[in-house]
Motif scaffolding. Sequence first.
Motif, mmCIF file in Angstrom:
data_model
loop_
_atom_site.group_PDB
_atom_site.id
_atom_site.type_symbol
_atom_site.label_atom_id
_atom_site.label_comp_id
_atom_site.label_asym_id
_atom_site.label_seq_id
_atom_site.Cartn_x
_atom_site.Cartn_y
_atom_site.Cartn_z
ATOM 1 N N GLY A 1 -20.211 2.955 -25.037
ATOM 2 C CA GLY A 1 -19.251 2.004 -25.267
ATOM 3 C C GLY A 1 -17.574 2.558 -24.967
ATOM 4 N N GLU A 2 -17.584 3.893 -24.932
ATOM 5 C CA GLU A 2 -16.353 4.386 -24.406
ATOM 6 C C GLU A 2 -15.951 4.192 -22.992
ATOM 7 O OE1 GLU A 2 -18.327 6.353 -26.395
ATOM 8 O OE2 GLU A 2 -17.318 6.457 -28.371
ATOM 9 N N TRP A 3 -15.689 2.893 -22.706
ATOM 10 C CA TRP A 3 -15.594 2.730 -21.270
ATOM 11 C C TRP A 3 -14.197 2.964 -20.702
ATOM 12 C CZ3 TRP A 3 -11.000 -0.114 -20.724
ATOM 13 C CH2 TRP A 3 -10.611 -0.784 -21.820
ATOM 14 N N TRP A 4 -13.012 3.428 -21.406
ATOM 15 C CA TRP A 4 -11.977 3.747 -20.868
ATOM 16 C C TRP A 4 -11.818 5.214 -20.188
ATOM 17 C CZ3 TRP A 4 -13.226 3.061 -26.047
ATOM 18 C CH2 TRP A 4 -13.233 4.204 -26.793
ATOM 19 N N ILE A 5 -12.411 6.082 -20.647
ATOM 20 C CA ILE A 5 -12.626 7.200 -20.066
ATOM 21 C C ILE A 5 -13.065 7.110 -18.667
ATOM 22 C CG2 ILE A 5 -13.546 9.859 -20.096
ATOM 23 C CD1 ILE A 5 -14.156 9.206 -22.945
ATOM 24 N N VAL A 6 -14.042 6.425 -18.297
ATOM 25 C CA VAL A 6 -14.361 5.961 -16.740
ATOM 26 C C VAL A 6 -13.592 5.292 -16.106
ATOM 27 C CG1 VAL A 6 -16.352 4.603 -17.000
ATOM 28 C CG2 VAL A 6 -16.437 6.087 -15.460
ATOM 29 N N ALA A 7 -13.263 4.221 -16.812
ATOM 30 C CA ALA A 7 -12.337 3.255 -16.048
ATOM 31 C C ALA A 7 -11.233 3.400 -15.523
ATOM 32 C CB ALA A 7 -12.238 1.732 -17.052
ATOM 33 N N PHE A 8 -10.302 4.086 -16.395
ATOM 34 C CA PHE A 8 -8.809 4.186 -15.917
ATOM 35 C C PHE A 8 -8.610 5.222 -14.902
ATOM 36 C CE2 PHE A 8 -7.956 2.332 -20.173
ATOM 37 C CZ PHE A 8 -7.716 1.208 -19.846
ATOM 38 N N PRO A 9 -9.504 6.257 -15.002
ATOM 39 C CA PRO A 9 -9.449 7.391 -13.650
ATOM 40 C C PRO A 9 -10.090 6.605 -12.509
ATOM 41 C CG PRO A 9 -10.143 8.422 -15.774
ATOM 42 C CD PRO A 9 -10.239 6.831 -15.979
ATOM 43 N N GLY A 10 -11.219 5.793 -12.888
ATOM 44 C CA GLY A 10 -11.865 5.007 -11.814
ATOM 45 C C GLY A 10 -10.955 4.329 -11.073
ATOM 46 N N ILE A 11 -10.199 3.363 -11.568
ATOM 47 C CA ILE A 11 -9.273 2.543 -11.156
ATOM 48 C C ILE A 11 -8.265 3.083 -10.383
ATOM 49 C CG2 ILE A 11 -7.562 0.752 -11.628
ATOM 50 C CD1 ILE A 11 -9.332 -0.106 -13.846
ATOM 51 N N THR A 12 -7.819 4.061 -10.988
ATOM 52 C CA THR A 12 -6.568 4.975 -10.220
ATOM 53 C C THR A 12 -7.245 5.618 -8.857
ATOM 54 O OG1 THR A 12 -6.213 5.661 -12.530
ATOM 55 C CG2 THR A 12 -4.881 6.937 -10.476
ATOM 56 N N LEU A 13 -8.295 6.047 -9.039
ATOM 57 C CA LEU A 13 -8.788 6.870 -7.586
ATOM 58 C C LEU A 13 -9.095 5.646 -6.839
ATOM 59 C CD1 LEU A 13 -9.973 9.108 -6.323
ATOM 60 C CD2 LEU A 13 -12.435 8.760 -7.411
ATOM 61 N N ALA A 14 -9.706 4.496 -7.155
ATOM 62 C CA ALA A 14 -10.016 3.181 -6.211
ATOM 63 C C ALA A 14 -8.636 2.908 -5.670
ATOM 64 C CB ALA A 14 -10.862 2.249 -6.883
ATOM 65 N N ALA A 15 -7.715 2.782 -6.499
ATOM 66 C CA ALA A 15 -6.402 2.187 -5.872
ATOM 67 C C ALA A 15 -5.620 2.983 -4.859
ATOM 68 C CB ALA A 15 -5.531 1.865 -6.852
ATOM 69 N N PHE A 16 -5.723 4.192 -5.234
ATOM 70 C CA PHE A 16 -5.082 5.223 -4.279
ATOM 71 C C PHE A 16 -5.974 5.301 -2.904
ATOM 72 C CE2 PHE A 16 -4.813 9.614 -2.702
ATOM 73 C CZ PHE A 16 -3.394 9.592 -2.453
ATOM 74 N N VAL A 17 -7.325 5.329 -3.021
ATOM 75 C CA VAL A 17 -8.131 5.366 -1.900
ATOM 76 C C VAL A 17 -7.831 4.366 -0.916
ATOM 77 C CG1 VAL A 17 -10.342 5.329 -0.876
ATOM 78 C CG2 VAL A 17 -9.604 6.965 -2.855
ATOM 79 N N LEU A 18 -7.938 3.078 -1.575
ATOM 80 C CA LEU A 18 -7.568 1.715 -0.864
ATOM 81 C C LEU A 18 -6.188 1.770 -0.249
ATOM 82 C CD1 LEU A 18 -8.862 -1.045 -0.273
ATOM 83 C CD2 LEU A 18 -7.692 -2.000 -2.179
ATOM 84 N N ALA A 19 -5.148 2.125 -0.991
ATOM 85 C CA ALA A 19 -3.595 2.323 -0.508
ATOM 86 C C ALA A 19 -3.522 3.165 0.767
ATOM 87 C CB ALA A 19 -2.643 2.588 -1.604
ATOM 88 N N VAL A 20 -4.111 4.463 0.610
ATOM 89 C CA VAL A 20 -4.134 5.316 1.586
ATOM 90 C C VAL A 20 -4.684 4.881 3.130
ATOM 91 C CG1 VAL A 20 -4.980 7.647 2.382
ATOM 92 C CG2 VAL A 20 -3.818 7.387 0.243
ATOM 93 N N ASN A 21 -5.906 4.169 2.855
ATOM 94 C CA ASN A 21 -6.648 3.638 3.767
ATOM 95 C C ASN A 21 -5.860 2.487 4.553
ATOM 96 O OD1 ASN A 21 -9.091 4.920 3.941
ATOM 97 N ND2 ASN A 21 -10.079 3.878 2.517
ATOM 98 N N MET A 22 -5.209 1.706 3.582
ATOM 99 C CA MET A 22 -4.579 0.589 4.500
ATOM 100 C C MET A 22 -3.397 1.142 5.233
ATOM 101 S SD MET A 22 -5.671 -2.230 3.757
ATOM 102 C CE MET A 22 -6.153 -3.363 2.897
ATOM 103 N N SER B 1 0.951 -1.172 -0.047
ATOM 104 C CA SER B 1 -0.103 0.122 -0.032
ATOM 105 C C SER B 1 0.824 1.097 0.019
ATOM 106 C CB SER B 1 -0.716 0.251 1.316
ATOM 107 O OG SER B 1 -1.594 -1.196 1.315
ATOM 108 N N ALA B 2 1.733 1.273 0.843
ATOM 109 C CA ALA B 2 2.610 2.426 0.874
ATOM 110 C C ALA B 2 3.521 2.672 -0.441
ATOM 111 C CB ALA B 2 3.754 2.374 1.939
ATOM 112 N N PHE B 3 3.723 1.530 -1.145
ATOM 113 C CA PHE B 3 4.445 1.502 -2.474
ATOM 114 C C PHE B 3 3.436 2.210 -3.422
ATOM 115 C CE2 PHE B 3 5.589 -0.415 -6.541
ATOM 116 C CZ PHE B 3 6.715 0.164 -6.838
ATOM 117 N N VAL B 4 2.340 1.923 -3.241
ATOM 118 C CA VAL B 4 1.330 2.469 -4.371
ATOM 119 C C VAL B 4 1.176 3.826 -4.153
ATOM 120 C CG1 VAL B 4 -1.186 2.300 -5.155
ATOM 121 C CG2 VAL B 4 -0.056 0.216 -4.824
#
Lengths: 317, 339
Positions: A282-303, A39-42
């Motif tokens: 059908g343009e899923w990438w516009i929401v997917a990548f920022p979403g994944i980034t945000l979720a990963a960041f939030v999870l890492a910070v929480n951990m 988590s700290a690494f992320v």
Amino acid sequence: MTPEPATTPTAAARASAWARLRDSDILASFLASKVTMVSAFVTVVMLAGAAFAPWIAPTNPFDPASVDLLNSLLPPRWVEGGDPQFLLGTDNQGRDLWSAILYGMRVSLIVGVCGVAIAATLGISLGLLAGYLGGRLDAFIMRVADIQLTFPAILIALVIDGVVRALFKGVAREHTAFGVLVVSIGLSFWVQYARTIRGSTLVEKNKDYVQAARLIGIPAPLIMLRHVLPNVIGPVLVILTINLALAIITEATLSFLGVGLPPTQPSLGTLIRIGNDFLFSGEWWIVAFPGITLAAFVLAVNMVGDWLRDALNPKLR
Amino acid sequence: MTDAPLVQVTGLRRVFDVSKPWLDRVVAREPRQTLKAVDGVSFEIRRGETFALVGESGSGKSTVARMVVGLLPPSAGEVVIDGVSMTDRKDAARRARLRRRIQMIFQDPYASLDPRWRVGDIVAEPIRAFNLARDRREVEHRVGEGLKLVGLDPADARKFPHEFSGGQRQRIAIARALAAESDFIVCDEPTSALDVSVQAQILNLMRDLQDRLGLTYLLISHNLAVVRHMATTIGVMYLGRLVEVSPARDVFAAPRHPYTRMLLDAVPDLAMSGRPRTPVQGEIPNPIAPPSGCTFHPRCGLADERCRREAPATIEGVACHAVAEGRAGAARPARAAGG
């Protein structure tokens, strides 16, 4: 038991900050937890990405000259129809999504951290005062908190935005938007801190160690800072990390309503919102990548926050 | 040193407001309710002696202790320590200087040490607060000396309180209390949270320190064995009043007040001497609505009409009509605490 060298006065004075860190239990507990290390690494990688965005990002999405509308809505590179120039595709205005995420992360983080910092500072100090001093001040602060809770963040932001616009008529919105956002988020989130801190303070202030400090004439502000605060701050660290995520999301909501950051400076939240409009076409990438980034960041910070809470509690070491 | 008592307590009184919140009271049309935790307590403590306050739970012992050290302002009455009033506003400057000499040892050693502080900082806090050391090295030196004094290792200064047992923690609390070179220590049930096996160690340490440093103790306890081991003078409290003040030897040899007798008769006898043991009769009444007259009369075998009507005055250290009128009979010897 023989006295360790570090306890003799001269050795303690010589011991550097690094040596103290190396000997401390905090580092050991950090190295013992793999989840925390990942988590700290992320977290660090994302912070670095945000901090060094201008050097990492292939294009500057804030610069209209580097954006070409003809490149809009291109899929990621590995998908059919993707352009090798745009790693994660482009959004509806032809901005490189990879660059936009790096820059957006930056905007989101600054707004989130500043907003949460205001909320935490306000909430912790008011909660501590209310809990420790009690009486009418306590009643007053907590009633204000109750009233505060009835106003959603959006309403507060709209009010502040209106006031700021009336006060600074000549100033462009790009310059005031950031301040309005940060203050609005700060004002909407402080109640949670104040309540948490007040509750624990009420318990701690009657404990004998606080009485013992009062007995030798330590002034109330010092007792609050040195004795009560360290003993009540634990749960707040976790709220901080969760609130950072909430603040980033609130910022996205406010931007959506037009009181947040202008679309020329997209944050992660703005990108997700823009992407949301194109999800069904059908343009899923516009929401997917920022979403994944945000979720990963939030999870890492929480951990990291979770680990920090345990690591800073001497009883759990 | 003079012969004047170190501590003089006169007419100490503390009333707590236990009313319901204002709105509830208005709706239910109830008057304010008050609780007299301490009512007209007077005593003196001479230098170097141990004055013990005993009584059941709720008798106001701890409230007296808190008022004596200044943690709780009295509703009325005065505490004078070494000629300085702890309650008079005018003496503020002298009181600040006096504060260094007064310390308190608390009942629960798990709550009286800040869990986030290292032991060294806990013991050093009074030293720093009263500017008793010139620099960090001197502070550390004095902390080490203090820990040695109570039988701990100076290296323990780097540890946290949770790394110690209850008895060791109470030693740390004593080291802290002595760090500022205090000479009057108020001990609020110092051993009641500890294992029986450790209690004697702590009490012996306290006596030892008293002999070496000339300390004066105000000891709050409900444990008569502890009191017998430590006290030179005993004050027996019942429902916020001091019912008997006598030298410790006299209290155990010939208790005068009926309540004191009742307490002593209830003490279990470790020697199993076959002495009949009388359990304490009844419970301490609700202090919000105390009985009329002498508050002990509902539990007293000697109570008569006068006891129910008027509160007894303290005569020769005993507040009891029966004793004053000679109805209580000769002070009978009671076999006491098995300690």
